[in-house]
Design a protein around this motif. Structure first.
Motif, PDB file in Angstrom:
ATOM      1  N   LEU A  49     -19.415  10.906   5.388  1.00  0.00           N
ATOM      2  CA  LEU A  49     -19.234  11.733   4.197  1.00  0.00           C
ATOM      3  C   LEU A  49     -19.826  13.130   4.397  1.00  0.00           C
ATOM      4  O   LEU A  49     -19.224  14.132   3.996  1.00  0.00           O
ATOM      5  N   TRP A  50     -20.996  13.203   5.030  1.00  0.00           N
ATOM      6  CA  TRP A  50     -21.584  14.515   5.298  1.00  0.00           C
ATOM      7  C   TRP A  50     -20.732  15.275   6.311  1.00  0.00           C
ATOM      8  O   TRP A  50     -20.596  16.500   6.222  1.00  0.00           O
ATOM      9  N   GLY A  51     -20.159  14.554   7.281  1.00  0.00           N
ATOM     10  CA  GLY A  51     -19.277  15.203   8.244  1.00  0.00           C
ATOM     11  C   GLY A  51     -18.032  15.763   7.588  1.00  0.00           C
ATOM     12  O   GLY A  51     -17.595  16.878   7.885  1.00  0.00           O
ATOM     13  N   LEU A  52     -17.460  14.992   6.670  1.00  0.00           N
ATOM     14  CA  LEU A  52     -16.283  15.472   5.936  1.00  0.00           C
ATOM     15  C   LEU A  52     -16.641  16.653   5.043  1.00  0.00           C
ATOM     16  O   LEU A  52     -15.856  17.599   4.892  1.00  0.00           O
ATOM     17  N   ALA A  53     -17.830  16.594   4.454  1.00  0.00           N
ATOM     18  CA  ALA A  53     -18.277  17.716   3.623  1.00  0.00           C
ATOM     19  C   ALA A  53     -18.417  18.981   4.454  1.00  0.00           C
ATOM     20  O   ALA A  53     -18.062  20.080   4.010  1.00  0.00           O
ATOM     21  N   ALA A  54     -18.940  18.812   5.668  1.00  0.00           N
ATOM     22  CA  ALA A  54     -19.066  19.973   6.558  1.00  0.00           C
ATOM     23  C   ALA A  54     -17.687  20.507   6.939  1.00  0.00           C
ATOM     24  O   ALA A  54     -17.477  21.715   7.029  1.00  0.00           O
ATOM     25  N   PHE A 126     -27.740  19.501   8.873  1.00  0.00           N
ATOM     26  CA  PHE A 126     -27.547  19.211  10.292  1.00  0.00           C
ATOM     27  C   PHE A 126     -26.070  19.078  10.631  1.00  0.00           C
ATOM     28  O   PHE A 126     -25.601  19.613  11.640  1.00  0.00           O
ATOM     29  N   ALA A 127     -25.332  18.365   9.779  1.00  0.00           N
ATOM     30  CA  ALA A 127     -23.896  18.185  10.028  1.00  0.00           C
ATOM     31  C   ALA A 127     -23.189  19.539  10.037  1.00  0.00           C
ATOM     32  O   ALA A 127     -22.316  19.798  10.876  1.00  0.00           O
ATOM     33  N   MET A 128     -23.569  20.413   9.126  1.00  0.00           N
ATOM     34  CA  MET A 128     -22.907  21.704   9.017  1.00  0.00           C
ATOM     35  C   MET A 128     -23.228  22.609  10.206  1.00  0.00           C
ATOM     36  O   MET A 128     -22.413  23.441  10.619  1.00  0.00           O
ATOM     37  N   SER A 129     -24.420  22.451  10.784  1.00  0.00           N
ATOM     38  CA  SER A 129     -24.811  23.303  11.912  1.00  0.00           C
ATOM     39  C   SER A 129     -24.450  22.679  13.258  1.00  0.00           C
ATOM     40  O   SER A 129     -24.232  23.394  14.237  1.00  0.00           O
ATOM     41  N   PHE A 130     -24.369  21.340  13.299  1.00  0.00           N
ATOM     42  CA  PHE A 130     -24.140  20.634  14.562  1.00  0.00           C
ATOM     43  C   PHE A 130     -22.658  20.550  14.932  1.00  0.00           C
ATOM     44  O   PHE A 130     -22.258  20.934  16.041  1.00  0.00           O
ATOM     45  N   LEU A 131     -21.839  20.083  14.027  1.00  0.00           N
ATOM     46  CA  LEU A 131     -20.434  19.840  14.343  1.00  0.00           C
ATOM     47  C   LEU A 131     -19.656  21.092  14.756  1.00  0.00           C
ATOM     48  O   LEU A 131     -18.901  21.038  15.740  1.00  0.00           O
ATOM     49  N   PRO A 132     -19.791  22.208  14.045  1.00  0.00           N
ATOM     50  CA  PRO A 132     -18.973  23.378  14.409  1.00  0.00           C
ATOM     51  C   PRO A 132     -19.203  23.903  15.826  1.00  0.00           C
ATOM     52  O   PRO A 132     -18.342  24.595  16.377  1.00  0.00           O
ATOM     53  N   GLN A 133     -20.351  23.575  16.431  1.00  0.00           N
ATOM     54  CA  GLN A 133     -20.629  24.065  17.777  1.00  0.00           C
ATOM     55  C   GLN A 133     -19.657  23.500  18.814  1.00  0.00           C
ATOM     56  O   GLN A 133     -19.515  24.067  19.906  1.00  0.00           O
ATOM     57  N   MET A 143      -9.536  19.857  10.810  1.00  0.00           N
ATOM     58  CA  MET A 143      -9.096  18.615  11.453  1.00  0.00           C
ATOM     59  C   MET A 143      -9.988  18.251  12.642  1.00  0.00           C
ATOM     60  O   MET A 143     -10.307  17.085  12.870  1.00  0.00           O
ATOM     61  N   THR A 144     -10.394  19.256  13.389  1.00  0.00           N
ATOM     62  CA  THR A 144     -11.279  19.002  14.529  1.00  0.00           C
ATOM     63  C   THR A 144     -12.639  18.496  14.064  1.00  0.00           C
ATOM     64  O   THR A 144     -13.223  17.587  14.654  1.00  0.00           O
ATOM     65  N   THR A 147     -12.351  14.885  13.104  1.00  0.00           N
ATOM     66  CA  THR A 147     -12.293  14.060  14.310  1.00  0.00           C
ATOM     67  C   THR A 147     -13.676  13.907  14.937  1.00  0.00           C
ATOM     68  O   THR A 147     -14.080  12.804  15.337  1.00  0.00           O
ATOM     69  N   LEU A 148     -14.420  14.992  15.001  1.00  0.00           N
ATOM     70  CA  LEU A 148     -15.769  14.935  15.562  1.00  0.00           C
ATOM     71  C   LEU A 148     -16.684  14.059  14.711  1.00  0.00           C
ATOM     72  O   LEU A 148     -17.527  13.326  15.246  1.00  0.00           O
ATOM     73  N   ALA A 149     -16.534  14.140  13.396  1.00  0.00           N
ATOM     74  CA  ALA A 149     -17.358  13.310  12.509  1.00  0.00           C
ATOM     75  C   ALA A 149     -17.091  11.830  12.750  1.00  0.00           C
ATOM     76  O   ALA A 149     -18.022  11.015  12.789  1.00  0.00           O
ATOM     77  N   VAL A 150     -15.817  11.474  12.934  1.00  0.00           N
ATOM     78  CA  VAL A 150     -15.464  10.072  13.212  1.00  0.00           C
ATOM     79  C   VAL A 150     -16.060   9.631  14.546  1.00  0.00           C
ATOM     80  O   VAL A 150     -16.600   8.518  14.675  1.00  0.00           O
ATOM     81  N   MET A 151     -15.978  10.485  15.547  1.00  0.00           N
ATOM     82  CA  MET A 151     -16.551  10.157  16.851  1.00  0.00           C
ATOM     83  C   MET A 151     -18.061  10.003  16.772  1.00  0.00           C
ATOM     84  O   MET A 151     -18.653   9.125  17.417  1.00  0.00           O
TER      85      MET A 151
END
Length: 203
Positions: A49-54, A126-133, A143-144, A147-151
């Motif tokens: 959920l946090w990944g999707l929010a990000a 953390f999700a907002m700063s980590f995933l976009p990198q 979409m990317t 996908t990263l959040a699911v992984m």
């Protein structure tokens, strides 16, 4: 290259002990692998959920609002302190009941996992700063990120599944009354400490 680096980063993050590890291990020790797995699924629901929010920019609203951030920080701290106090109380009463005697079902451990994750604003930041990198140039960003959040969740599931399996393998020793009581004491102190840190730390 981006994908390999992302998976490696997720593995390292999963291996660092924290709130999630404490909750999952305590549930596993108290009521067995099923309870630990339920707590894991709850935690990963929160991570997703946090990944999707990000991915859709919703966590940015939390970061921008000091009041929302502080409210979530206090709520998360209260949850952790209460769970830690329960663990200390269980240890004080005596040795916890042996595995099989405590059957809370899946709902309680699942809610404990998802609740502690969602009540932790640092997870959103953390999700907002980590995933976009790890979004390659030219890719569809939302979409990317999804996908990263699911992984990220899949890597977590594999790691915590291995951790639960190892704890279950050691149940003959971990199930001894004195050991279980000591583990309840340790988990209680750790949870309370994490809750206090969540309150006193700034962003």
């Amino acid at each position: 290259m981006y994908l390999l680096a992302f998976v490696g980063a997720c593995v390292l993050i999963a291996m660092v002990p924290g709130v999630s590890t404490a909750i999952i291990l305590r549930q596993t020790l108290r009521a067995g692998r099923g309870s630990g797995l339920a707590a894991t699924l709850g935690n990963e629901t929160g991570i997703l959920l946090w990944g999707l929010a990000a991915a859709f920019g919703l966590s940015a609203l939390l970061v921008a609002s000091q009041l929302a951030y502080d409210v979530m920080r206090v709520v998360g701290a209260v949850v952790l302190v209460v769970m830690g106090a329960q663990a200390l109380w269980q240890a004080r009463k005596g040795a916890p009941e042996p595995e099989g005697a405590v059957r809370p079902g899946w709902r309680g451990p699942y809610l404990a996992g998802v609740g502690t994750c969602l009540a932790n604003p640092k997870a959103a930041v953390f999700a907002m700063s980590f995933l976009p990198q790890f979004v390659p140039p030219g890719q569809n960003v939302p979409m990317t990120l999804v996908t990263l959040a699911v992984m990220w969740v899949l890597v977590d599931l594999l790691w915590y599944g291995l951790l639960i399996w190892m704890v279950a393998k050691a149940k003959a020793w971990l199930g001894r009354p004195a050991v279980r009581r000591r583990l309840e004491q340790i988990s209680g102190v750790v949870l309370i400490g994490l809750g206090v840190r969540l309150v006193v730390e700034s962003r």
